[in-house]
Design a protein around this motif. Structure first.
Motif, PDB file in Angstrom:
ATOM      1  N   VAL A 196       1.677  18.177  66.948  1.00  0.00           N
ATOM      2  CA  VAL A 196       0.568  17.203  66.731  1.00  0.00           C
ATOM      3  C   VAL A 196      -0.293  16.532  67.521  1.00  0.00           C
ATOM      4  CG1 VAL A 196       3.682  16.243  66.013  1.00  0.00           C
ATOM      5  CG2 VAL A 196       1.809  15.010  68.094  1.00  0.00           C
ATOM      6  N   ASN A 203       1.452   8.541  65.555  1.00  0.00           N
ATOM      7  CA  ASN A 203       3.029   8.486  65.404  1.00  0.00           C
ATOM      8  C   ASN A 203       3.753   8.597  66.172  1.00  0.00           C
ATOM      9  OD1 ASN A 203       2.982   7.075  62.349  1.00  0.00           O
ATOM     10  ND2 ASN A 203       3.563   8.484  61.652  1.00  0.00           N
ATOM     11  N   MET A 204       3.871   9.841  67.032  1.00  0.00           N
ATOM     12  CA  MET A 204       4.242  10.206  68.276  1.00  0.00           C
ATOM     13  C   MET A 204       3.910   9.591  69.018  1.00  0.00           C
ATOM     14  SD  MET A 204       4.689  13.856  68.987  1.00  0.00           S
ATOM     15  CE  MET A 204       6.091  13.904  70.303  1.00  0.00           C
ATOM     16  N   THR A 224       3.340   6.281  69.020  1.00  0.00           N
ATOM     17  CA  THR A 224       4.087   5.259  69.161  1.00  0.00           C
ATOM     18  C   THR A 224       5.344   5.033  69.450  1.00  0.00           C
ATOM     19  OG1 THR A 224       2.242   4.720  67.705  1.00  0.00           O
ATOM     20  CG2 THR A 224       3.795   2.976  67.480  1.00  0.00           C
ATOM     21  N   GLY A 225       6.003   6.045  68.091  1.00  0.00           N
ATOM     22  CA  GLY A 225       7.725   6.408  67.889  1.00  0.00           C
ATOM     23  C   GLY A 225       7.704   6.142  70.054  1.00  0.00           C
ATOM     24  N   TYR A 226       7.457   7.240  70.268  1.00  0.00           N
ATOM     25  CA  TYR A 226       7.859   7.735  72.046  1.00  0.00           C
ATOM     26  C   TYR A 226       7.989   6.178  72.018  1.00  0.00           C
ATOM     27  CZ  TYR A 226      10.396  11.931  71.149  1.00  0.00           C
ATOM     28  OH  TYR A 226      10.608  12.769  70.303  1.00  0.00           O
ATOM     29  N   ALA A 227       6.792   5.305  72.378  1.00  0.00           N
ATOM     30  CA  ALA A 227       6.371   4.247  72.993  1.00  0.00           C
ATOM     31  C   ALA A 227       7.142   2.908  72.681  1.00  0.00           C
ATOM     32  CB  ALA A 227       4.848   4.287  72.943  1.00  0.00           C
ATOM     33  N   MET A 231      12.480  -2.517  68.523  1.00  0.00           N
ATOM     34  CA  MET A 231      11.993  -1.742  69.251  1.00  0.00           C
ATOM     35  C   MET A 231      12.489  -0.121  69.068  1.00  0.00           C
ATOM     36  SD  MET A 231       9.502  -2.925  72.319  1.00  0.00           S
ATOM     37  CE  MET A 231       9.461  -1.566  72.940  1.00  0.00           C
ATOM     38  N   ALA A 258      10.622   1.701  65.516  1.00  0.00           N
ATOM     39  CA  ALA A 258      10.697   3.935  65.702  1.00  0.00           C
ATOM     40  C   ALA A 258      11.373   4.327  65.007  1.00  0.00           C
ATOM     41  CB  ALA A 258      10.365   4.227  67.039  1.00  0.00           C
ATOM     42  N   LEU A 314       8.833   4.943  61.368  1.00  0.00           N
ATOM     43  CA  LEU A 314       7.531   5.771  61.826  1.00  0.00           C
ATOM     44  C   LEU A 314       8.584   6.865  61.900  1.00  0.00           C
ATOM     45  CD1 LEU A 314       6.806   4.186  64.880  1.00  0.00           C
ATOM     46  CD2 LEU A 314       5.487   4.357  63.552  1.00  0.00           C
ATOM     47  N   ASN A 315       7.654   8.222  61.961  1.00  0.00           N
ATOM     48  CA  ASN A 315       7.810   9.649  61.705  1.00  0.00           C
ATOM     49  C   ASN A 315       7.320  10.421  62.623  1.00  0.00           C
ATOM     50  OD1 ASN A 315       9.054  11.859  60.573  1.00  0.00           O
ATOM     51  ND2 ASN A 315       7.584  11.529  58.128  1.00  0.00           N
ATOM     52  N   PHE A 316       8.169  11.424  63.669  1.00  0.00           N
ATOM     53  CA  PHE A 316       7.630  11.962  64.360  1.00  0.00           C
ATOM     54  C   PHE A 316       8.472  12.555  64.658  1.00  0.00           C
ATOM     55  CE2 PHE A 316      10.388   9.706  67.094  1.00  0.00           C
ATOM     56  CZ  PHE A 316      10.570   8.359  66.561  1.00  0.00           C
ATOM     57  N   PRO A 317       8.055  14.073  65.005  1.00  0.00           N
ATOM     58  CA  PRO A 317       9.197  15.297  65.870  1.00  0.00           C
ATOM     59  C   PRO A 317      10.569  14.468  66.885  1.00  0.00           C
ATOM     60  CG  PRO A 317       6.750  15.749  66.780  1.00  0.00           C
ATOM     61  CD  PRO A 317       6.822  14.296  65.872  1.00  0.00           C
ATOM     62  N   SER A 346       1.071  -0.066  64.938  1.00  0.00           N
ATOM     63  CA  SER A 346       2.130  -0.087  64.015  1.00  0.00           C
ATOM     64  C   SER A 346       2.477  -1.609  65.190  1.00  0.00           C
ATOM     65  CB  SER A 346       3.046   1.054  64.815  1.00  0.00           C
ATOM     66  OG  SER A 346       2.554   2.493  63.957  1.00  0.00           O
TER      67      SER A 346
END
Lengths: 420, 298
Positions: free
Chosen positions: A88, A97-98, A100-103, B114, B118, B122-125, B201
């Motif tokens: 990514v 996105n990645m 932020t998502g993992y954060a 939180m 996510a 949110l969209n992530f692998p 975000s």
């Protein structure tokens, strides 16, 4: 799954994701290994952790195989994570996105990895050892597991098997009754009437208090000089029957044993498994249904409100009475909720602890032993030496049983759960 | 089929907008049954409450009298002033329980929302994989993690501290699951508008999602608060010194200490139950909707 809405993001293909990927690999691997290090099977106690050096020394002596396995696992996980980062990295929106998502997920991941996955790995390793914290764990293979199932052949070492027997009865009786009572109460409350909210609140109130409070109150009610005996004395006295108070929580006579005794026979203690749940155990079951039925009633009430009332009207036009409407419309439509309630109830029933610890400590002749209570007792050495390895083995057996139960229940009850 | 006489009566009733008597009978019967059930469910509490005012002799007397001869408020005072040494007093235990419950509930709301954001937005692998993993972790019985967590806490020197309960309790799959389902059901319009305006975000999470989902957050808070208040096994395991006990643990020790003085033990039970009941009656809507939400969306 809706497409991610993002302003037109230029594809920055010049950013190679290799360096961030390597960084991600290293960070993930390190974090996982630190967690594994903390969970490494070593001697416990404060003196081990006095300094980092003493702890590492300890780890070197006992935990190398564990750490090697953890390293392999961590490397694989870190590799997949790094690969995802690399894929990514070149696309700005996806990269953002990645990250932020993992954060956002980081707190959850850290806590779960440490206190759920990490400790489970430790527990799994320990279940194959003899471990009493003060000495390093000693590998004994499947001995703990064999010992747990020893009760099948040796009636004097039957603690774990008996606990499984007890919770089996508990699950069957409690789940059936609490589900039936919850449905009945919900149907009763589900008519347009005044004070519905009031009754709903009143019915649910006892469930709000802790199991400790409920158990203590019931221990008092169940005393030989308690209100239950008094109440039965009064009521049966009306019919002229003499009632001699029972010590409810101290009575080891099983249900089936009582039936047999009524016919003049008895069941010897070597066939303890034929005796059925004891009076003490059933007393605890009743006490629990008291508090869990209203909780499930709330769930059923909510589900009942989702049922389309025109179905009932159509049935009424066709001549169905209330009873038929209940059996042919309400119950089938409640099936998904019934499944959920049964699964939740079973999971809860198989893990009873509080009541046993407070009221019976394993009960008259072991008739109120439960797996979780046994695990607690053996792990803390409350009735003998500390045996964490044995306790871990029992915990895993319990875990597998719970998983199997819920799996079978889902398979069995999930047929035909369509929504109209 | 109704007979002619009944039909005539029915028409007369309808004309006079009167309901048939069977309706009133059925309804009164229903109310009676409900009141009866409510009484049965509350009887143990009523008996216990009255029992707290009895003397030592009255509480073990058989046959038990319903009302005490004299209403001994001294029992309540005596138990409130109990001091088992090392800082073990009722106000302390009340504080411990409240502190733990509020802290864990707040943390679960924060970290849970939180994670739910996510998962939901949110969209992530790896997202779906992690979500499935979270669902699976809900099925892990607490007994499996009990002992190793205890050993780990020992190594981290967190035994007999509040951290041993706060750290593992700061996140929970239950809360995340409820919140994710709730977040998913909110329309995306506001967020998309904010995105056009260039919000990050974090800003969307803080300024849009959180205010919008306040009822769900409050519900999660209350559920987790109640869960921690009523928790017995983990505080029993970790919080050993009298100044760290929670109400449940203190109560269990009372039971062993006061043996047959049930009037005092029941006062302790009342102290434990009354704050929760008051909170419940104030916020019953959220409690009940929280439980219902778990059932319907689960």
């Amino acid at each position: 799954m809706a497409k991610q809405f993002s302003p037109a993001a230029p594809r920055e293909s010049s950013r190679s994701g290799l360096v961030p990927a390597l960084l991600a690999f290293l960070v993930t691997f390190l974090v996982l290994m630190v967690i594994a290090l903390f969970n490494a099977p070593t001697r416990g106690g404060p003196q081990v952790m006095r300094t980092i050096e003493t702890y590492l020394q300890e780890v070197r002596t006992t935990a190398i195989p564990f750490l090697i396995a953890a390293a392999v696992f961590s490397a694989v996980l870190a590799f997949f994570f790094a690969r995802a980062i690399r894929s990514v990295w070149s696309h700005r929106a996806r990269r953002l996105n990645m990250l932020t998502g993992y954060a956002f997920l980081a707190p959850y991941l850290l806590v779960t990895l440490t206190f759920t996955i990490g400790v489970m790995a430790f527990a799994f390793y320990i279940s194959f050892t003899r471990y009493d914290i003060f000495t390093p764990p000693e590998w004994i293979g499947f001995d703990n597991y064999a010992r747990a199932f020893n009760g099948l052949v040796d009636p004097t070492a039957r603690d774990f098997i008996q606990s499984l027997y007890n919770v089996f009865w508990y699950a069957v009786i409690v789940v059936t009754f609490q589900t039936a009572i919850a449905i009945a109460l919900a149907v009763l409350l589900n008519t347009p009437m005044r004070f519905k909210q009031f009754f709903r609140t009143i019915f649910y109130a006892p469930s709000v208090t802790s199991s400790v409070v409920i158990t203590l109150i019931f221990i008092w009610l169940y005393l030989r000089t308690g209100y239950l005996n008094y109440f039965l004395d009064l009521v049966l006295g009306i019919f002229g029957i003499e009632w001699e108070g029972i010590n409810w929580l101290g009575d080891p006579r099983g249900l089936i044993q009582l039936i047999v005794q009524a016919f003049g026979g008895d069941i010897p203690s070597s066939q303890w498994y034929l005796r059925g749940p004891s009076i003490a155990w059933m007393a605890i079951m009743v006490q629990n249904i008291f508090t869990t039925a209203p909780t499930f009633m709330i769930m059923f009430l909510a589900a009942l409100q989702d049922i389309n009332p025109t179905l009932y009207e159509a049935a009424a036009i066709d001549g169905a009475n209330g009873w038929q409407q209940f059996w042919k419309i309400t119950l089938p439509l409640l099936r998904p909720i019934i499944l959920l309630v049964v699964v939740l109830g079973t999971i809860g029933a198989l893990q009873v602890f509080d009541q046993v610890y407070l009221a019976t400590r394993g009960g008259p002749l072991g008739t109120s032993l439960t797996p979780v209570y046994l695990i607690f007792r053996e792990a803390l050495g409350q009735q003998g030496p500390i045996q964490m390895g044995y306790a871990s083995a029992m915990a895993f057996i319990l875990g597998v049983i719970i998983f199997l139960f819920t799996f079978v229940q889902r398979r069995f009850l999930e047929r035909g759960t369509e929504i109209y | 089929m109704a007979t002619t006489a009944q039909q005539v009566q029915m028409r007369a009733d309808q004309a006079a907008h009167r309901r048939p008597t069977s309706y009133y009978v059925k309804h009164t019967l229903r109310y009676l049954v409900l009141i009866l059930i409510g009484l049965v469910l509350f009887t143990p509490f009523i008996l216990a409450f009255i029992g707290t005012f009895k003397t030592d002799a009255e509480i073990v007397a058989y046959p038990p009298q319903f009302f005490p001869r004299v209403w001994r408020w001294e029992n309540w005072v005596e138990l409130w002033n109990t001091d088992v040494g090392q800082g073990g007093t009722f106000p302390q235990w009340l504080f411990n329980t409240a502190f733990l419950s509020v802290t864990v509930a707040i943390l679960q709301v924060i970290f849970g929302s939180m994670a739910a954001y996510a998962f939901a937005r949110l969209n992530f692998p790896g997202r779906n994989l992690l979500f499935t993993f979270m669902l699976a972790s809900m099925m892990i019985p607490g007994a499996v993690t009990l002992i190793p967590a205890f050993v780990l806490m020992g190594k981290l020197r967190l035994l007999n501290t509040f951290w041993s309960l706060i750290l593992p309790g700061a996140v929970g799959a239950n809360a995340i699951f409820i919140l994710t389902q709730f977040f998913r059901s909110i329309p995306r319009d506001l967020e998309e508008a904010a995105l056009i305006d260039g919000a990050s975000s974090l800003q969307i999470y803080k300024d849009i999602i959180l205010p919008l989902t306040r009822p769900a957050l409050l519900t999660v808070f209350i559920l987790q608060f109640q869960g921690m208040w009523n928790n017995f096994l983990t505080p029993l395991l970790y919080l050993n010194s009298p100044n760290k006990w929670v109400l449940n643990v203190a109560l269990s020790i009372f039971q062993q200490q006061f043996k047959a003085q049930w009037n005092l033990i029941l006062v302790g039970a009342m102290f434990n139950a009354i704050p929760v009941l008051i909170l419940f009656f104030l916020f019953s809507k959220y409690y009940i909707e929280g439980v219902a939400y778990t059932g319907v969306k689960g």
